[in-house]
Write a protein that holds these residues in place. Structure first.
Motif, short mmCIF file in Angstrom:
data_model
loop_
_atom_site.label_atom_id
_atom_site.label_comp_id
_atom_site.label_asym_id
_atom_site.label_seq_id
_atom_site.Cartn_x
_atom_site.Cartn_y
_atom_site.Cartn_z
N ALA A 1 4.20 5.63 -5.51
CA ALA A 1 4.27 5.59 -6.97
C ALA A 1 3.30 6.58 -7.59
CB ALA A 1 3.98 4.17 -7.47
N ALA A 2 2.11 6.70 -7.01
CA ALA A 2 1.15 7.68 -7.51
C ALA A 2 1.66 9.10 -7.26
CB ALA A 2 -0.20 7.47 -6.85
N HIS A 3 2.34 9.31 -6.12
CA HIS A 3 2.86 10.64 -5.81
C HIS A 3 3.94 11.06 -6.80
CE1 HIS A 3 4.19 14.06 -3.43
NE2 HIS A 3 5.43 13.58 -3.46
N PHE A 4 4.79 10.12 -7.20
CA PHE A 4 5.87 10.45 -8.13
C PHE A 4 5.50 10.21 -9.59
CE2 PHE A 4 8.31 9.57 -4.19
CZ PHE A 4 8.95 10.80 -4.07
N CYS A 5 4.20 10.00 -9.84
CA CYS A 5 3.70 9.84 -11.21
C CYS A 5 4.40 8.68 -11.92
CB CYS A 5 3.86 11.13 -12.01
SG CYS A 5 2.96 12.52 -11.34
N LEU A 6 4.38 7.53 -11.28
CA LEU A 6 4.92 6.30 -11.86
C LEU A 6 3.77 5.31 -12.02
CD1 LEU A 6 8.14 5.99 -9.65
CD2 LEU A 6 8.01 6.82 -12.00
N ILE B 1 -1.06 -2.32 -7.17
CA ILE B 1 -2.48 -2.63 -7.01
C ILE B 1 -2.76 -4.08 -7.40
CG2 ILE B 1 -4.80 -2.06 -7.83
CD1 ILE B 1 -3.84 0.82 -8.17
N GLN B 2 -2.15 -4.53 -8.49
CA GLN B 2 -2.34 -5.92 -8.90
C GLN B 2 -1.80 -6.88 -7.86
OE1 GLN B 2 -0.52 -6.16 -12.76
NE2 GLN B 2 -2.35 -5.45 -13.81
N SER B 3 -0.69 -6.52 -7.21
CA SER B 3 -0.16 -7.36 -6.14
C SER B 3 -1.11 -7.38 -4.94
CB SER B 3 1.22 -6.83 -5.72
OG SER B 3 1.79 -7.67 -4.75
N LEU B 4 -1.71 -6.23 -4.63
CA LEU B 4 -2.70 -6.19 -3.55
C LEU B 4 -3.91 -7.05 -3.86
CD1 LEU B 4 -2.66 -2.40 -2.53
CD2 LEU B 4 -2.01 -4.34 -1.09
N VAL B 5 -4.34 -7.03 -5.13
CA VAL B 5 -5.47 -7.87 -5.54
C VAL B 5 -5.13 -9.34 -5.38
CG1 VAL B 5 -6.85 -8.58 -7.53
CG2 VAL B 5 -6.47 -6.16 -7.09
N GLN B 6 -3.92 -9.71 -5.74
CA GLN B 6 -3.49 -11.10 -5.61
C GLN B 6 -3.48 -11.52 -4.14
OE1 GLN B 6 0.03 -11.94 -7.81
NE2 GLN B 6 0.31 -13.98 -6.96
N GLU C 1 0.84 -1.22 0.00
CA GLU C 1 0.00 0.00 0.00
C GLU C 1 0.87 1.26 0.00
OE1 GLU C 1 -2.43 -0.50 3.42
OE2 GLU C 1 -3.84 -1.86 2.42
N ASP C 2 1.95 1.24 0.78
CA ASP C 2 2.86 2.39 0.77
C ASP C 2 3.50 2.57 -0.60
OD1 ASP C 2 2.30 2.80 3.41
OD2 ASP C 2 4.10 1.78 4.16
#
Length: 774
Positions: free
Chosen positions: A383-388, A396-401, A377-378
């Motif tokens: 990644a969203a903060h640094f536009c990656l 997110i896909q790893s969280l879904v898994q 989650e961190d």
């Protein structure tokens, strides 16, 4: 499920699989192959060619110019496929020069029409063709007489070697490539020509056999040729490994390239990628370190985030080394390399590198079996903060898994995947779109929704890639495609469609050869399908050898199937011991699906000793786990086991009620053929018990339920017949014969009895008591 950490592999010097080579200088050589190409361009500008042929030739020009020199046979064959008339004209032109005198070659250059006047010509001065022809004119004008004569002799050998017989001893097809000062457009003086004696004139300076993917190189390539070769092979390794050079041939080419230029950094990186294909740990690490060493020594990296280029190379070298060790399962070494990369990145204040390190950090935590949800989650937030977007989506896909294995509800997981899909399409991240579809397929399979899994797999296989397709490559050899195809094979096998399964597996074997990195997926899939088929057919002697092969690819699956074989062979004590060890291991690793299957197998062992009451707690615990994790398929199978136990405990009415309320509908909608047959066979037995049927014919049976049981058995027999499951068919015919006898249907009773006797004689094994098997 689709592996996420494989896609976290990061290469700071590649974009879309193409190596950005360092251009130290641009040289273009006058060679027989280039003369042949000049003849082709002249025929294109001078002759009248149909529009389709002209289009095909125009598409062919750039690869012919940028690629390595081709032999005359390969060159003419390539042109003939586009325009046979032009190929014949080129052949005539070369014949005149090669069988004539030196003046014929000189006449070819000086008699060429000036194509730079007409704006609509392919050879207009600013076009690709025009620039190439102008370059050739200038290069030819700079040649001394000795060099011109040498070029002419090389042209003759180039032409005649194509028509020479193998007995003539023509092995190589030499092409003229001079040393660093010969024929160089940037060299104003000709200091070499006067020193060439007659022996040197008759001996070509360079034999380049790198003309196709099967001919190894024996000499130095020009800078352009080396760049083109590396770019092509790197792209093919990423997108279609089958079209790339074989590992041994590519290794030979790279060794030859590094022999003439040991500091060619990109060659070391391609060597690293090639070593990964064959799982060569030492050479892959050696080449990776050499790549970054040469990158630093070349001094071509500019400043990045306020730090010198070599500092950037060092931290990304450590990061790549961590990914390498993680790929080979060296998690302790990977952790040490990752900590080093984090330390250097923190000192340099490189937030992008730190974000990549964080992605690998939670990947390593997952491999250790730890809960890495907080780290993931961190990572997504940063990644969203640094536009990656790439790293954010992977997180997110790893969280879904993780959520799927932890029992999260389906709608939450699908909503998360839907949000990532929006991000993928917005940024054209085709690779992550494929991973998302493969992951969705895996989740639906895990939940027991075979129809939805089939739909998602077909959607992935029919999706047009967003990646630019070069070199005739079709992007269908990624891990996501392998996962989807394996799911398709298993879904077809569950329905008894083994012909379709063999076609899918054959395609997988062609697309993912045994030496490729994703070949283990279809190998395990193939072995599991063969094992299940042999077990359904009662061929335990064929299923037993497969256990060792399955264990080599997946130890957990191998142990579970070993226990199944031992149970089928009535070696209950050994099977029980393995199941207990396997349950402890899977509970520790939180592998819920295997835990439930182990509980069901243990309950079946209790049945064999008539311990139906002792099996109930296990079955109830398995049902609670299955419903907690929304595993509908396993929940339905557990309910089948519960209903069978209730039937054996003397409450068939309750068993029939449970079957109709919670089991029959999902099994018939999404279950495998074997599960459908077992469910219907159990339903028929419950109907017979509720109807008051007695094997000895005593008592009055409910005719309505008895007739219904006959129809149910007939449908179950159709499912077992599709799988060639003769042991189950024998049970069905036995029950049918008894039912028809009690109903007074003599002819049908005799037919069922005959079928039972034929199967019993064919199997040549005593039938186990029907009451002891589901």
């Amino acid at each position: 499920m689709a592996s996420v950490h494989e896609s976290l592999y990061f290469n700071p010097m590649m974009t879309n699989g193409v190596v950005h080579a360092n251009v130290f200088g641009t040289r273009d050589w006058v060679s027989p192959y280039k003369i042949s190409l000049m003849a082709l361009l002249c025929e294109m500008t001078a002759s009248k060619i149909s529009l389709p042929e002209r289009r095909r030739l125009n598409k062919l020009i750039l690869p012919l110019q940028q690629g390595p020199d081709l032999s005359l046979g390969q060159f003419l064959k390539t042109v003939e496929e586009c325009c046979p008339q032009t190929a014949y004209a080129v052949k005539l032109k070369l014949h005149e020069m090669a069988n004539g005198e030196l003046k014929d070659m000189e006449y070819f250059f000086y008699d060429l029409p000036n194509p730079y006047i007409a704006f609509d010509s392919e050879a207009y001065k600013t076009s690709v063709v025009g620039l190439f022809m102008r370059h050739m004119f200038l290069a030819y004008d700079k040649l001394s007489f000795s060099q011109v004569y040498k070029l002419y002799k090389s042209l003759q050998q180039y032409y005649h070697s194509h028509y020479a017989k193998p007995s003539d001893g023509q092995v190589g097809l030499p092409a003229l490539v001079a040393d660093d000062s010969d024929m160089d457009l940037t060299n104003p003086e000709d200091a070499v020509g006067d020193r060439i004696d007659k022996e040197e004139l008759d001996t070509p300076l360079h034999e380049s056999e790198l003309r196709n993917d099967n001919a190894p190189s024996r000499g130095p390539l020009s800078q352009k040729q080396a760049e083109y070769f590396l770019a092509r092979q790197a792209y093919l390794l990423k997108n279609d490994e089958n079209k790339a050079l074989k590992p041994a041939a590519l290794q030979e080419e790279l060794n030859n390239m590094l022999k003439f230029n040991p500091d060619f950094a990109e060659a070391h990186y391609l060597n690293y990628l090639n070593s990964m294909r064959v799982q060569d740990i030492f050479l892959s690490a050696h080449s990776l370190l050499h790549y970054f060493d040469r990158l630093i020594l070349s001094g071509n990296e500019g400043k990045s985030n306020g730090d010198e280029g070599y500092g950037r190379s060092l931290r990304y070298a450590a990061l790549n080394l961590a990914s390498l060790h993680c790929r080979f399962g060296h998690y302790q070494q990977a952790d040490l390399a990752l900590q080093e990369a984090i330390r250097i990145a923190q000192e340099s204040n490189d937030h992008v590198c730190l974000q990549h390190c964080l992605s690998w950090l939670y990947t390593l935590e997952q491999t250790r079996g730890s809960d890495s949800t907080v780290l993931t989650e961190d990572s997504v937030k940063m990644a969203a903060h640094f536009c990656l977007p790439y790293l954010a989506s992977l997180g997110i896909q790893s969280l879904v898994q993780q959520g799927a294995t932890q029992g999260k509800t389906a709608h939450k997981l699908m909503d998360a995947l839907k949000d990532t899909d929006i991000l993928h399409w917005k940024h054209s991240l085709s690779e992550l779109i494929e991973i998302s579809l493969a992951q969705t397929t895996s989740i639906w399979r895990m939940y027991g929704k075979s129809t939805m899994a089939l739909q998602q797999a077909q959607l992935l296989l029919n999706m047009s890639s967003l990646e630019p397709v070069n070199f005739g490559v079709q992007q269908n050899n990624t891990e996501a495609f392998a996962v989807a195809l394996c799911h398709l094979a298993e879904l077809h096998a569950e329905q008894g469609l083994y012909g379709a399964v063999s076609e899918i597996l054959q395609h997988l074997k062609e697309q993912f050869p045994p030496h490729s990195q994703h070949a283990k997926l279809w190998m395990l899939c193939d072995l599991k399908i063969q094992f299940e088929r042999h077990m359904n057919e009662g061929k335990y002697h064929l299923a037993e050898p497969l256990v060792t092969a399955i264990s080599a690819l997946n130890k957990t699956e191998g142990l579970y199937r070993k226990a199944q074989v031992l149970k089928a062979l009535n070696r209950s004590t050994e099977a029980y011991s393995i199941l207990q060890r396997l349950q402890v291991h899977c509970e520790k690793t939180k592998c819920t699906e295997v835990v439930i299957r182990v509980m069901l197998s243990t309950a079946e062992l209790h049945w064999e000793s008539s311990g139906f009451s002792t099996a109930l707690p296990l079955l109830l615990q398995a049902l609670a786990l299955a419903r907690q994790h929304h595993l509908q398929s396993l929940a339905s199978e557990t309910i089948l086991h519960l209903a069978f136990t209730q039937l054996m405990l003397g409450v068939p009415e309750q068993a029939l009620c449970v079957l109709h309320e919670a089991c029959i509908e999902p099994v018939l909608a999404h279950g495998a053929v074997m599960d459908k047959g077992r469910a219907l066979l159990l339903t028929a037995r419950c109907q017979m018990a509720v109807a008051g049927f007695r094997p000895n014919g005593q008592g009055q049976a409910d005719l309505r339920l008895a007739v219904l049981a006959v129809d149910t058995l007939k449908e179950a027999a159709a499912y077992f017949f599709r799988l060639n499951c003769k042991e189950r068919l024998r049970d069905v015919h036995y029950l049918q014969a008894q039912l028809h006898r009690s109903l007074g249907q003599t002819s049908q009773c005799n037919k069922s009895a005959m079928l039972f006797r034929l199967l019993d004689q064919e199997l040549q094994s005593p039938a186990p008591p029907v009451s002891m098997r589901l």
